[in-house]
Design a protein around this motif. Sequence first.
Motif, PDB file in Angstrom:
ATOM      1  N   GLU A 160      -0.740   2.024  -3.403  1.00 12.34           N
ATOM      2  CA  GLU A 160      -1.207   3.233  -2.563  1.00 12.34           C
ATOM      3  C   GLU A 160      -0.685   4.532  -2.447  1.00 12.34           C
ATOM      4  O   GLU A 160      -1.411   5.519  -1.996  1.00 12.34           O
ATOM      5  CB  GLU A 160      -0.809   2.774  -1.074  1.00 12.34           C
ATOM      6  CG  GLU A 160      -1.462   1.392  -0.676  1.00 12.34           C
ATOM      7  CD  GLU A 160      -2.859   1.260  -0.290  1.00 12.34           C
ATOM      8  OE1 GLU A 160      -3.358   2.352   0.086  1.00 12.34           O
ATOM      9  OE2 GLU A 160      -3.652   0.309  -0.498  1.00 12.34           O
ATOM     10  N   VAL A 162       1.782   5.891  -1.438  1.00  8.62           N
ATOM     11  CA  VAL A 162       2.388   6.414  -0.047  1.00  8.62           C
ATOM     12  C   VAL A 162       3.862   6.100   0.063  1.00  8.62           C
ATOM     13  O   VAL A 162       4.246   4.752   0.080  1.00  8.62           O
ATOM     14  CB  VAL A 162       1.474   5.681   1.041  1.00  8.62           C
ATOM     15  CG1 VAL A 162       2.078   6.223   2.521  1.00  8.62           C
ATOM     16  CG2 VAL A 162      -0.031   6.062   0.986  1.00  8.62           C
ATOM     17  N   THR A 164       7.076   5.035   1.661  1.00  8.45           N
ATOM     18  CA  THR A 164       7.082   3.862   2.602  1.00  8.45           C
ATOM     19  C   THR A 164       8.615   3.402   2.865  1.00  8.45           C
ATOM     20  O   THR A 164       9.168   2.889   1.650  1.00  8.45           O
ATOM     21  CB  THR A 164       6.319   2.530   2.747  1.00  8.45           C
ATOM     22  OG1 THR A 164       4.807   3.312   2.604  1.00  8.45           O
ATOM     23  CG2 THR A 164       6.476   1.757   3.629  1.00  8.45           C
ATOM     24  N   GLN A 185       6.062   5.582   7.030  1.00 10.08           N
ATOM     25  CA  GLN A 185       5.270   6.257   6.084  1.00 10.08           C
ATOM     26  C   GLN A 185       5.093   7.654   6.048  1.00 10.08           C
ATOM     27  O   GLN A 185       5.108   8.239   7.343  1.00 10.08           O
ATOM     28  CB  GLN A 185       3.826   5.454   5.963  1.00 10.08           C
ATOM     29  CG  GLN A 185       3.998   4.106   5.480  1.00 10.08           C
ATOM     30  CD  GLN A 185       2.615   3.546   5.570  1.00 10.08           C
ATOM     31  OE1 GLN A 185       1.700   3.902   6.121  1.00 10.08           O
ATOM     32  NE2 GLN A 185       2.264   2.521   4.445  1.00 10.08           N
ATOM     33  N   PRO A 188      -0.193  11.244   3.186  1.00 11.05           N
ATOM     34  CA  PRO A 188      -0.692  11.925   1.975  1.00 11.05           C
ATOM     35  C   PRO A 188      -1.114  13.565   2.765  1.00 11.05           C
ATOM     36  O   PRO A 188      -1.445  13.664   3.934  1.00 11.05           O
ATOM     37  CB  PRO A 188      -1.751  11.208   1.499  1.00 11.05           C
ATOM     38  CG  PRO A 188      -1.950   9.918   2.209  1.00 11.05           C
ATOM     39  CD  PRO A 188      -1.133  10.133   3.490  1.00 11.05           C
ATOM     40  N   ARG A 196      -7.667  10.387   0.196  1.00 12.81           N
ATOM     41  CA  ARG A 196      -6.185  11.060  -0.142  1.00 12.81           C
ATOM     42  C   ARG A 196      -6.358  11.927  -1.312  1.00 12.81           C
ATOM     43  O   ARG A 196      -6.805  11.706  -2.342  1.00 12.81           O
ATOM     44  CB  ARG A 196      -5.433   9.753  -0.414  1.00 12.81           C
ATOM     45  CG  ARG A 196      -3.998   9.747  -0.785  1.00 12.81           C
ATOM     46  CD  ARG A 196      -3.274   8.472  -1.014  1.00 12.81           C
ATOM     47  NE  ARG A 196      -3.410   7.757   0.610  1.00 12.81           N
ATOM     48  CZ  ARG A 196      -3.541   6.646   0.836  1.00 12.81           C
ATOM     49  NH1 ARG A 196      -3.963   5.684  -0.381  1.00 12.81           N
ATOM     50  NH2 ARG A 196      -3.512   6.008   1.972  1.00 12.81           N
ATOM     51  N   ALA A 199      -0.134  12.408  -3.092  1.00 15.79           N
ATOM     52  CA  ALA A 199       1.128  11.639  -2.296  1.00 15.79           C
ATOM     53  C   ALA A 199       2.255  12.659  -3.082  1.00 15.79           C
ATOM     54  O   ALA A 199       2.563  12.741  -4.034  1.00 15.79           O
ATOM     55  CB  ALA A 199       1.175  10.228  -2.220  1.00 15.79           C
TER      56      ALA A 199
END
Length: 298
Positions: A160, A162, A164, A185, A188, A196, A199
């Motif tokens: 992803e 992202v 986390t 999280q 983005p 998105r 990131a």
Amino acid sequence: MTDTQSQTFSDRLLGFAIPERHCRGRTVRLGPVLDEILSAHDYPTALRHCLSEALVLAALMGGLLKGEGDQLTMQAQSEGGIANLLVCDYRDGELRGYIEHDPARFADGGASASLTTLFGRGHLAITFDIAKTGKRYQGIVPLEGESLSAAVESYFAQSEQVPTRIRTAISSGASGTLAAGLLVQHLPDGEEGRERLHARLDHPEWEHVSILADSLRHEELADPELPLEELIWRLYHEEDQVRVLPGPVLGKGCRCTEAHFEDVLSRFPKEDRREMADDDGMIVVDCAFCSRAFAIQD
């Protein structure tokens, strides 16, 4: 505080957002519903803890879904481990999960709960099923690290992109097993819900939020008498704004019924159903999640 009052702080999922930090999160604490799920099988302690952590992770990730009927499924597949398969899923506030293992092989493995001992060189598959569109999104990562939580963090970083951070806590006692978790999280760039763009894994806002998440103590997270709202306030009370997003009360969600299995079996050709049936014309279907057997007339 009475037992009834303290139970109101368990089996709950709570969302929150920190707009100025461009972060979102979920926190969950499982109590009676966890004991109900675990009671379906006589798991060794290490497997109870592993499944407890998995159910917490399923709730945290499932809580990110927005649509009715959306489902999160997490599956850990073993390659040379003493546990063969772990499956958990979350849908509309309902949880279910189980671990398939060989008791004889596990007896030789001791009480270690390390991922290597349990699953060998396994992999973790995380699937999001979106009910409204019928689309399915899946990511697969190696089962590496010291815990399932670490493997899920790797999933979000790799699949992803992202940033986390996940914290989990598990405690067992005479009153049962309690498991809890926190997921934060960094969103983005771009508005939430839009495509998105990219990131920022090293964003200073994210570093700040992540450090505060790491300050959370095990005993705070696993305290059944501490409201989840207060838990979030303790971590992020210095922020200008923290939006609390009430989530559902959680329950056991095994969907096994005779009607369900009859519907599934009706999709098989008649010849195949005959091969499944016993001498009395009954097809016995076992539900691994709740350890019940259903005899269906062919």
